[in-house]
Design an enzyme around this catalytic site. Structure first.
Site, PDB file in Angstrom:
ATOM      1  N   ARG A   1     -57.128 -62.016 -40.181  1.00  0.00           N
ATOM      2  CA  ARG A   1     -57.360 -61.281 -41.472  1.00  0.00           C
ATOM      3  C   ARG A   1     -58.710 -60.585 -41.662  1.00  0.00           C
ATOM      4  O   ARG A   1     -58.771 -59.325 -41.950  1.00  0.00           O
ATOM      5  CB  ARG A   1     -57.267 -62.032 -42.594  1.00  0.00           C
ATOM      6  CG  ARG A   1     -55.492 -62.695 -42.800  1.00  0.00           C
ATOM      7  CD  ARG A   1     -55.236 -63.724 -43.603  1.00  0.00           C
ATOM      8  NE  ARG A   1     -54.049 -64.192 -43.360  1.00  0.00           N
ATOM      9  CZ  ARG A   1     -53.900 -65.523 -43.919  1.00  0.00           C
ATOM     10  NH1 ARG A   1     -54.297 -66.244 -44.595  1.00  0.00           N
ATOM     11  NH2 ARG A   1     -52.256 -65.608 -43.724  1.00  0.00           N
TER      12      ARG A   1
ATOM     13  N   ASP B   1     -81.496 -55.069 -58.673  1.00  0.00           N
ATOM     14  CA  ASP B   1     -82.089 -53.794 -59.298  1.00  0.00           C
ATOM     15  C   ASP B   1     -82.873 -54.757 -60.303  1.00  0.00           C
ATOM     16  O   ASP B   1     -82.891 -55.973 -60.466  1.00  0.00           O
ATOM     17  CB  ASP B   1     -80.896 -52.896 -59.731  1.00  0.00           C
ATOM     18  CG  ASP B   1     -79.893 -53.516 -60.828  1.00  0.00           C
ATOM     19  OD1 ASP B   1     -80.078 -54.537 -61.261  1.00  0.00           O
ATOM     20  OD2 ASP B   1     -78.961 -52.699 -61.267  1.00  0.00           O
ATOM     21  N   HIS B   2     -83.365 -53.797 -61.557  1.00  0.00           N
ATOM     22  CA  HIS B   2     -83.970 -54.581 -62.578  1.00  0.00           C
ATOM     23  C   HIS B   2     -83.112 -55.249 -63.414  1.00  0.00           C
ATOM     24  O   HIS B   2     -83.792 -56.293 -63.960  1.00  0.00           O
ATOM     25  CB  HIS B   2     -84.492 -53.250 -63.451  1.00  0.00           C
ATOM     26  CG  HIS B   2     -83.438 -52.181 -63.768  1.00  0.00           C
ATOM     27  ND1 HIS B   2     -82.665 -51.329 -63.161  1.00  0.00           N
ATOM     28  CD2 HIS B   2     -82.829 -52.307 -65.126  1.00  0.00           C
ATOM     29  CE1 HIS B   2     -81.781 -50.850 -63.754  1.00  0.00           C
ATOM     30  NE2 HIS B   2     -81.669 -51.071 -64.880  1.00  0.00           N
TER      31      HIS B   2
ATOM     32  N   ARG C   1     -76.090 -60.413 -66.042  1.00  0.00           N
ATOM     33  CA  ARG C   1     -75.786 -60.368 -67.493  1.00  0.00           C
ATOM     34  C   ARG C   1     -74.552 -60.956 -67.739  1.00  0.00           C
ATOM     35  O   ARG C   1     -74.259 -61.015 -68.732  1.00  0.00           O
ATOM     36  CB  ARG C   1     -75.703 -58.845 -67.872  1.00  0.00           C
ATOM     37  CG  ARG C   1     -77.095 -58.218 -67.458  1.00  0.00           C
ATOM     38  CD  ARG C   1     -77.096 -56.844 -68.074  1.00  0.00           C
ATOM     39  NE  ARG C   1     -78.448 -56.139 -67.861  1.00  0.00           N
ATOM     40  CZ  ARG C   1     -78.555 -54.906 -67.381  1.00  0.00           C
ATOM     41  NH1 ARG C   1     -77.633 -54.027 -67.524  1.00  0.00           N
ATOM     42  NH2 ARG C   1     -79.872 -54.309 -67.412  1.00  0.00           N
TER      43      ARG C   1
ATOM     44  N   HIS D   1     -62.430 -68.391 -46.361  1.00  0.00           N
ATOM     45  CA  HIS D   1     -61.165 -67.521 -46.121  1.00  0.00           C
ATOM     46  C   HIS D   1     -61.885 -65.988 -45.846  1.00  0.00           C
ATOM     47  O   HIS D   1     -61.152 -65.350 -44.787  1.00  0.00           O
ATOM     48  CB  HIS D   1     -60.233 -67.200 -47.182  1.00  0.00           C
ATOM     49  CG  HIS D   1     -59.666 -68.622 -47.688  1.00  0.00           C
ATOM     50  ND1 HIS D   1     -58.558 -68.484 -48.458  1.00  0.00           N
ATOM     51  CD2 HIS D   1     -59.747 -69.751 -47.408  1.00  0.00           C
ATOM     52  CE1 HIS D   1     -58.017 -69.616 -48.571  1.00  0.00           C
ATOM     53  NE2 HIS D   1     -58.727 -70.633 -47.904  1.00  0.00           N
ATOM     54  N   ASN D   2     -62.774 -65.502 -46.367  1.00  0.00           N
ATOM     55  CA  ASN D   2     -63.165 -64.449 -46.067  1.00  0.00           C
ATOM     56  C   ASN D   2     -64.541 -64.187 -45.131  1.00  0.00           C
ATOM     57  O   ASN D   2     -64.739 -62.965 -44.695  1.00  0.00           O
ATOM     58  CB  ASN D   2     -63.435 -63.269 -47.124  1.00  0.00           C
ATOM     59  CG  ASN D   2     -62.614 -63.571 -48.427  1.00  0.00           C
ATOM     60  OD1 ASN D   2     -62.949 -63.966 -49.563  1.00  0.00           O
ATOM     61  ND2 ASN D   2     -61.091 -63.393 -48.064  1.00  0.00           N
TER      62      ASN D   2
ATOM     63  N   CYS E   1     -77.178 -57.568 -59.570  1.00  0.00           N
ATOM     64  CA  CYS E   1     -77.496 -56.607 -60.743  1.00  0.00           C
ATOM     65  C   CYS E   1     -76.917 -56.929 -61.837  1.00  0.00           C
ATOM     66  O   CYS E   1     -76.713 -58.103 -62.020  1.00  0.00           O
ATOM     67  CB  CYS E   1     -76.844 -55.081 -60.075  1.00  0.00           C
ATOM     68  SG  CYS E   1     -75.084 -55.042 -60.165  1.00  0.00           S
ATOM     69  N   GLY E   2     -76.900 -56.168 -62.871  1.00  0.00           N
ATOM     70  CA  GLY E   2     -76.271 -56.662 -64.049  1.00  0.00           C
ATOM     71  C   GLY E   2     -74.892 -57.356 -64.199  1.00  0.00           C
ATOM     72  O   GLY E   2     -74.619 -58.575 -64.688  1.00  0.00           O
ATOM     73  N   THR E   3     -74.051 -56.395 -63.497  1.00  0.00           N
ATOM     74  CA  THR E   3     -72.922 -57.331 -63.747  1.00  0.00           C
ATOM     75  C   THR E   3     -72.546 -57.700 -62.241  1.00  0.00           C
ATOM     76  O   THR E   3     -71.283 -58.467 -61.990  1.00  0.00           O
ATOM     77  CB  THR E   3     -71.628 -56.017 -63.808  1.00  0.00           C
ATOM     78  OG1 THR E   3     -72.101 -54.956 -62.770  1.00  0.00           O
ATOM     79  CG2 THR E   3     -71.786 -55.312 -64.983  1.00  0.00           C
ATOM     80  N   GLY E   4     -73.414 -57.239 -61.195  1.00  0.00           N
ATOM     81  CA  GLY E   4     -72.817 -57.486 -59.689  1.00  0.00           C
ATOM     82  C   GLY E   4     -71.904 -56.646 -59.131  1.00  0.00           C
ATOM     83  O   GLY E   4     -71.680 -56.482 -57.962  1.00  0.00           O
TER      84      GLY E   4
ATOM     85  N   ARG F   1     -56.335 -69.036 -39.000  1.00  0.00           N
ATOM     86  CA  ARG F   1     -55.353 -67.875 -39.552  1.00  0.00           C
ATOM     87  C   ARG F   1     -56.245 -66.747 -40.348  1.00  0.00           C
ATOM     88  O   ARG F   1     -56.009 -65.644 -40.288  1.00  0.00           O
ATOM     89  CB  ARG F   1     -54.319 -68.406 -40.512  1.00  0.00           C
ATOM     90  CG  ARG F   1     -54.562 -69.053 -41.576  1.00  0.00           C
ATOM     91  CD  ARG F   1     -53.333 -69.354 -42.631  1.00  0.00           C
ATOM     92  NE  ARG F   1     -53.787 -69.816 -43.813  1.00  0.00           N
ATOM     93  CZ  ARG F   1     -54.299 -70.861 -44.319  1.00  0.00           C
ATOM     94  NH1 ARG F   1     -54.797 -71.634 -43.373  1.00  0.00           N
ATOM     95  NH2 ARG F   1     -54.707 -71.134 -45.367  1.00  0.00           N
ATOM     96  N   HIS F   2     -57.517 -67.361 -40.867  1.00  0.00           N
ATOM     97  CA  HIS F   2     -58.428 -66.230 -41.594  1.00  0.00           C
ATOM     98  C   HIS F   2     -58.899 -65.281 -40.692  1.00  0.00           C
ATOM     99  O   HIS F   2     -59.342 -64.399 -41.119  1.00  0.00           O
ATOM    100  CB  HIS F   2     -59.227 -67.285 -42.463  1.00  0.00           C
ATOM    101  CG  HIS F   2     -58.575 -68.103 -43.522  1.00  0.00           C
ATOM    102  ND1 HIS F   2     -57.865 -67.583 -44.488  1.00  0.00           N
ATOM    103  CD2 HIS F   2     -58.491 -69.606 -43.417  1.00  0.00           C
ATOM    104  CE1 HIS F   2     -57.347 -68.541 -45.158  1.00  0.00           C
ATOM    105  NE2 HIS F   2     -57.703 -69.830 -44.430  1.00  0.00           N
TER     106      HIS F   2
HETATM  107  C1  RB5 Z   1     -77.765 -51.225 -64.886  1.00  0.00           C
HETATM  108  O1  RB5 Z   1     -78.481 -50.960 -66.287  1.00  0.00           O
HETATM  109  C2  RB5 Z   1     -76.551 -51.826 -64.576  1.00  0.00           C
HETATM  110  O2  RB5 Z   1     -75.683 -50.534 -64.352  1.00  0.00           O
HETATM  111  C3  RB5 Z   1     -76.651 -52.416 -63.068  1.00  0.00           C
HETATM  112  O3  RB5 Z   1     -77.605 -53.582 -63.242  1.00  0.00           O
HETATM  113  C4  RB5 Z   1     -75.281 -52.953 -62.971  1.00  0.00           C
HETATM  114  O4  RB5 Z   1     -74.585 -53.571 -63.753  1.00  0.00           O
HETATM  115  C5  RB5 Z   1     -74.194 -51.870 -62.088  1.00  0.00           C
HETATM  116  O5  RB5 Z   1     -73.298 -52.193 -61.603  1.00  0.00           O
END
Ligand code: RB5
Length: 150
Positions: free
Chosen positions: A136, A8-9, A109, A98-99, A65-68, A132-133
């Protein structure tokens, strides 16, 4: 290896950096957007990259994204996707071993560029251990089968 990438942005500038980094290393990268810092909705790009990987046309995907968090949740709704949100090198290796994660999610961010690129390199360079993985990972697929009505 063909890699699908999307953000995203909030993840746009890190996506551009990762794309150049991977192209310099010889990977074939297809960009599923977004293409500017204009405000967008992360589920659109999580879905697009998730579907690209689930279709088999791309071996791996990277979503940012910002947090992923939001984009990883969205990508994981696509059957066949195992998207791992990673913020450290140990987990980058372990989630491949493993996954057998096939999509990597990063928080632009949250991470510095240096750490983000190290995570990408480790994740792409690590093979699934199987053994073993496998049992799962198969159980994850069974959960999908229970809820996916096609
Ligand atoms: C966008 O502002 C923010 O919410 C997005 O990038 C993300 O962090 C969502 O999980």
């Amino acid at each position: 290896m063909k890699i699908a990438i999307g953000s995203d942005h909030g993840g746009y500038s890190l996506k551009e950096i990762i794309k150049s980094h991977l192209e310099e290393k010889g990977f074939e990268v297809e960009d599923f957007g977004t293409y500017s810092e204009e405000s967008t909705d992360y589920p659109d790009f999580g879905q697009a990259v998730g579907e690209a990987v689930a279709s088999g046309k791309f071996e791996k995907g990277i979503v940012i994204c910002g947090t992923g968090i939001g984009i990883s949740i969205a990508a994981n709704k696509v059957p066949g996707v195992r998207c791992a949100l990673v913020g450290d090198c140990f987990s980058a290796r372990a989630t491949r071993e493993h996954n057998d994660s096939n999509v990597l999610a990063l928080g632009a961010r949250v991470l510095g560029v240096g750490l983000a690129l190290d995570i990408v390199d480790i994740w792409l360079g690590t093979e699934f251990e199987g053994g073993r993985h496998s049992k799962r990972v198969d159980k994850i697929t069974q959960i999908e089968s229970k809820y996916n009505i096609k």
